[in-house]
Design a protein around this motif. Structure first.
Motif, mmCIF file in Angstrom:
data_model
loop_
_atom_site.group_PDB
_atom_site.id
_atom_site.type_symbol
_atom_site.label_atom_id
_atom_site.label_comp_id
_atom_site.label_asym_id
_atom_site.label_seq_id
_atom_site.Cartn_x
_atom_site.Cartn_y
_atom_site.Cartn_z
ATOM 1 N N LEU A 1 0.805 -1.216 0.000
ATOM 2 C CA LEU A 1 0.000 0.000 0.000
ATOM 3 C C LEU A 1 0.840 1.270 0.000
ATOM 4 O O LEU A 1 0.656 2.156 -0.849
ATOM 5 C CB LEU A 1 -0.946 -0.009 1.202
ATOM 6 N N ALA A 2 1.772 1.379 0.966
ATOM 7 C CA ALA A 2 2.562 2.611 1.084
ATOM 8 C C ALA A 2 3.380 2.895 -0.174
ATOM 9 O O ALA A 2 3.357 4.026 -0.686
ATOM 10 C CB ALA A 2 3.464 2.535 2.322
ATOM 11 N N PRO A 3 4.111 1.912 -0.731
ATOM 12 C CA PRO A 3 4.853 2.206 -1.965
ATOM 13 C C PRO A 3 3.939 2.591 -3.130
ATOM 14 O O PRO A 3 4.292 3.460 -3.939
ATOM 15 C CB PRO A 3 5.576 0.880 -2.261
ATOM 16 N N THR A 4 2.763 1.964 -3.203
ATOM 17 C CA THR A 4 1.833 2.290 -4.288
ATOM 18 C C THR A 4 1.325 3.715 -4.162
ATOM 19 O O THR A 4 1.243 4.458 -5.149
ATOM 20 C CB THR A 4 0.650 1.306 -4.282
ATOM 21 N N LEU A 5 0.975 4.127 -2.941
ATOM 22 C CA LEU A 5 0.506 5.497 -2.728
ATOM 23 C C LEU A 5 1.594 6.516 -3.066
ATOM 24 O O LEU A 5 1.312 7.591 -3.625
ATOM 25 C CB LEU A 5 0.056 5.680 -1.281
ATOM 26 N N GLU A 6 2.830 6.179 -2.743
ATOM 27 C CA GLU A 6 3.941 7.091 -3.044
ATOM 28 C C GLU A 6 4.100 7.261 -4.551
ATOM 29 O O GLU A 6 4.246 8.384 -5.057
ATOM 30 C CB GLU A 6 5.228 6.547 -2.428
#
Length: 423
Positions: free
Chosen positions: A254-259
């Protein structure tokens, strides 16, 4: 009639025992000091417990068999597990098969939260420890510890487990060291194993080789449009947000995708369901704390749905999103080809396999440009539908087949091996 009865003389001691049984017990123990141990051994006899289960499995006079649904894995929240369990119960209620008498075993808190007695008045609802006997026990969401399987073994002749995925074992951190011995054990000693997708089946078999005598089925969850959309929400005009599903586990990405998405589309609003973010352009909706209706609204009005997980067993949010006609971007996996081939839904299933392809596909969707989509309905006949009723029917058939193959020696072997974990 009384005069024709045989009269048997009663001794003084016997007469005293009739009104003072404690005296007889004392005399018995005095004469046979191993009486207490013999009584205990008789109570623990495997055959005695097996008799009760055989009676439940093969009732007299055409009475229905009793099926216990162990729904204790469903919490007092809206999530994938509760959607799966409630869907299967809905399907069982639609079937209303007179050959089965169904009881639902759940926590009292979850039963109240999901209003199980009101929603399923045709089932008996039970909570807490059980001492009854059933023909079969079905766990709609996989077990996590051998202690639970031991509970099941004492309650039913045939044990059937519905495997959702092997993620917890593969990624290690969401589970403890009880999972591997539990799943390795049921792969050899369960009576039936259901899998919610062929993708899950294949991964379970590689990790935990299944014994030939275990009955197996792939039983998809609902693939029906009408069972995933709310009529009062369907057709709601799209808003400006992109909805991203995930949580803090690494495999959800999730976090890498949002970034990546935030840098590529700096003016775009994002809504995250089930995760966290510090960005002011990201609205976070905590998982399990939002009403089902609010989740459906977020899905129905999204410009696009992004489901960046590396590993899923079925992907219920993907089905919900497709049912509302949304473009859904998923990470490339054999699972999505399987899902697409078995659905006929208005949404588009779009794969990506790295950050660049994700950015490209999202850009095309936002710009209204053509995108490559997975072809649907390759495995289904026109006019057919696989909903919760068909899912439940598949599980009932698996329970029936497992009972037909049930074997006394297998039960005794399971009883002996589970005795090693008995308190």
């Amino acid at each position: 009639a009384i005069s024709q009865q045989t009269v048997v003389p009663v001794s003084a001691d016997d007469a005293a025992g009739a009104v003072a049984p404690g005296r007889d017990t004392a005399r018995l123990v005095q004469k046979h000091p191993d009486h207490a141990r013999a009584t205990q051994e008789n109570e623990l006899q495997r055959v005695k417990r097996l008799e009760a289960l055989l009676s439940a499995a093969f009732p007299r006079n055409g009475e229905p068999r009793r099926l216990l649904m162990d729904c204790r894995g469903m919490g007092a929240m809206h999530n994938g597990t509760s959607l799966c369990v409630l869907g299967i119960l809905d399907g069982l209620a639609q079937i209303n098969d007179p050959r089965w008498k169904i009881e639902v075993w759940s926590s009292a808190i979850a039963a109240a939260f999901h209003e199980l007695p009101r929603r399923f008045p045709g089932f008996r609802h039970v909570h807490g420890p059980l001492q009854d006997s059933y023909a079969a026990l079905l766990v709609p969401n996989q077990p996590w510890a051998l202690g639970t399987v031991l509970e099941h073994h004492g309650l039913a002749l045939a044990l059937v487990f519905n495997m959702l995925d092997t993620i917890a074992w593969d990624v290690i951190y969401p589970s403890d060291d009880r999972v591997e011995p539990c799943w390795r054990y049921i792969s050899k000693h369960a009576d039936g194993l259901a899998y919610i997708s062929a993708y899950t089946r294949d991964r379970f078999r590689v990790r935990f080789p299944v014994a030939p005598q275990v009955e197996e089925r792939v039983v998809h969850l609902s693939l029906s449009k009408s069972e995933y959309e709310m009529p009062r929400i369907a057709g709601t005009p799209p808003e400006d947000h992109i909805l991203v599903f995930g949580n803090s586990y690494d495999h959800k990405d999730l976090a890498p995708t949002l970034e990546v998405l935030g840098e590529a589309f700096p003016l775009q609003e994002f809504v995250v369901l089930g995760g966290a973010s510090k960005s002011t352009r990201v609205r976070v909706i905590p998982s399990g704390r939002t009403s089902n209706e609010e989740i459906h609204k977020l899905i129905a009005t999204a410009r696009a749905i992004v489901y960046p997980s590396y590993y899923e067993g079925f992907g219920l949010p993907v089905l919900e999103s497709l049912a509302y006609g949304r473009p859904v971007l998923v990470r490339k996996s054999p699972l999505w080809s399987e899902i697409a081939a078995n659905v006929r839904l208005p949404g588009q299933l779009i794969e990506f396999d790295d950050p660049l392809s994700l950015i490209e596909m999202v850009g095309r969707v936002l710009g209204g440009q053509p995108v490559p989509v997975l072809a649907q309905a390759g495995n289904i006949q026109p006019g057919t539908e696989h909903g919760w009723k068909e899912c439940a029917a598949g599980l009932l058939e698996l329970a029936r087949a497992a009972l037909e193959k049930s074997d006394v020696e297998r039960w005794l072997e399971r009883d002996l091996t589970l005795g090693m974990v008995r308190p």
